[in-house]
Design a protein around this motif. Structure first.
Motif, short mmCIF file in Angstrom:
data_model
loop_
_atom_site.label_atom_id
_atom_site.label_comp_id
_atom_site.label_asym_id
_atom_site.label_seq_id
_atom_site.Cartn_x
_atom_site.Cartn_y
_atom_site.Cartn_z
N UNK A 98 2.65 62.20 46.32
CA UNK A 98 3.39 63.36 46.80
C UNK A 98 2.51 64.41 47.46
N UNK A 99 1.20 64.17 47.57
CA UNK A 99 0.33 65.09 48.29
C UNK A 99 -0.01 66.36 47.56
N UNK A 100 0.23 66.39 46.27
CA UNK A 100 -0.06 67.61 45.52
C UNK A 100 -1.49 67.61 45.03
N UNK A 101 -1.90 68.72 44.49
CA UNK A 101 -3.23 68.87 43.90
C UNK A 101 -3.18 68.34 42.47
N UNK A 102 -4.11 67.48 42.15
CA UNK A 102 -4.24 66.91 40.80
C UNK A 102 -5.37 67.64 40.08
#
Length: 92
Positions: A56-60
Motif C-alpha cells: 500500500x506504499x505506506x511507511x513501515x
C-alpha cells in the motif's frame, strides 16, 4: 475493529528484513543489554521511493522498544530541525 493510521503491521515484503535489521542494530548499539538496561533506542522507518508496486506504499515502522509517544516527540523535533526552525524554549 478498524485499524488506525500507524497501527497496521509491517508489510509482508519488509517484515523479515526489518526484524533482522532491528535485531542487528540493537545488538550493535546495546550489546547484551535488554529491556530497561538498554542505553540506546532507535526507530527504523522503511517506505517505497516510487509508487507502490507490491503493497500500500505506506511507511513501515519498527523500534527496539521505544515508547510511541517518545517516538512522536522525536519525529516532531527532527521535522523542526529539518525545516530549519530554531530550538524553542521558554514559558510563554
Amino acid at each position: 475493529m478498524t485499524e488506525r493510521l500507524g497501527d497496521a503491521p509491517i508489510e509482508p515484503r519488509y517484515f523479515e528484513k526489518m526484524n533482522a535489521v532491528a535485531v542487528a542494530l540493537d545488538e550493535l548499539f546495546n550489546g547484551e543489554a535488554r529491556g530497561a538496561n538498554r542505553e540506546t533506542g532507535f526507530v527504523l522507518m522503511v517506505f517505497p521511493f516510487d509508487n507502490p508496486k507490491n503493497g500500500d506504499g505506506r511507511c513501515n515502522y519498527i523500534s527496539n522498544g521505544a515508547n510511541r509517544h517518545d517516538a512522536v516527540v522525536l519525529m516532531k523535533e527532527m521535522i523542526a530541525r529539518f525545516e530549519g526552525q530554531p530550538e524553542m524554549k521558554g514559558t510563554a
